[in-house]
Write an enzyme that holds these catalytic residues in place. Sequence first.
Site, PDB file in Angstrom:
ATOM      1  CD  GLU A  11      -3.023  -1.091   2.240  1.00 42.34           C
ATOM      2  OE1 GLU A  11      -2.892  -0.228   3.149  1.00 42.34           O
ATOM      3  OE2 GLU A  11      -3.984  -1.867   2.179  1.00 42.34           O
ATOM      4  CD  GLU A  56      -3.786  -6.689   3.737  1.00 43.65           C
ATOM      5  OE1 GLU A  56      -4.665  -5.973   4.272  1.00 43.65           O
ATOM      6  OE2 GLU A  56      -2.573  -6.479   3.861  1.00 43.65           O
TER       7      GLU A  56
END
Length: 394
Positions: free
Chosen positions: A125, A271
């Site tokens: 991220e 995720e």
Amino acid sequence: MRIKSFCFSVHVFLVFFSLIASVTVQAFTGAYGINYGRIADNIPSPDKVATLLRAAKIKNVRIYDADHSVLKAFSGTGLDLVVGLPNGYVKDMSANQDHALDWVKENVQAFLPDTHIRGIAVGNEVLGGGDLELWAALLGAVKNIYNATKMLKLDDVVQITTAHSQGVFANSYPPSSCIFKDNIKQQYMKPLLEFFSELGSPFCLNAYPFLDYMNDPESIDINYALFEKTQGIYDQKTDLHYDNMLDAQIDAAYSALEDAGLKKMEVIITETGWASRGDDNEAAATVENARTYNYNLRKRLAKKKGTPLRPHFVVKAYIFAIFNEDLKPGPTSERNFGLFKPDGTISYDIGFHGLVSSADSLLSSLKDSRVQAWSRSQYFLLPISALAFVLFLR
């Protein structure tokens, strides 16, 4: 002549096969995987975790670093592992090819082939985060890590990726309207995607219907987020209907990729999950909701179907996570995404069996107490039996 012809044919086949293999590197086989986070002080040792995953028949595993105790424990297990290059290493790897080569030698090559390391996730991220210097370093780190695998002849074994949050998108509703943010798209995202396209790597997305629902519970039907029966949403532009939020999130990513000129790139969910406990302002974080989401998600992935927009790309997802992580900062929900308890039993029933199931644990304790009671009784029964036998003889 026949022998020479046969040998030539075999040679041609092997060359052809090696060429095919070299362009089809895949870190994710099947459709279901799990994230192994370890920000905790009460979870089982890596060797027990490997046993747990094999018992649950979960083959695909992601970790957020390249911890050697984990890599050793997974040796010979047959589990397919994606290791992570933490964000803290990205700038150094971008600036120094030699450091990237050393990192791959020490953390990947040294454990192959016994430990099935199938991928390296460079950062997590990064784009959309708060460190702009990290944004600028990401592509360089990706290239240097890839070049290291190529120099070590591992590029046909190990896939290079990076995972993105939904923070890289300007808008994701309806799915067809999704595009990358302007400040990310041209300078950072597009060059990265073009390089991944050359490698055949997928777009990796961390997507949480739980978080989207929590951010707007008034407008979002929780059943839509949980894969339960619902009216869903209709995307007028594509004339497609969505009966669950995760499919819509994936197709939003596909729309953003198409807008960026990468229509053929696959999206993989790296995720997703649902918290089983939260703070007072996290009412949706309950055991029942977590069980419902993860049970229905497992059924959805088992179908090995695509999304409404990309029906031929089978949906693949890594669940977050194996365990609750009691040392993670942030709201209570952050520490409560685990499918399993620290003792290896299941947190809730979605069809998996732990190292020892809760029922087995209770049954075992009952058996132990019965055995102990029986053993104690022998101290009294044996002397009485002996006395009775002596009296009988007399």
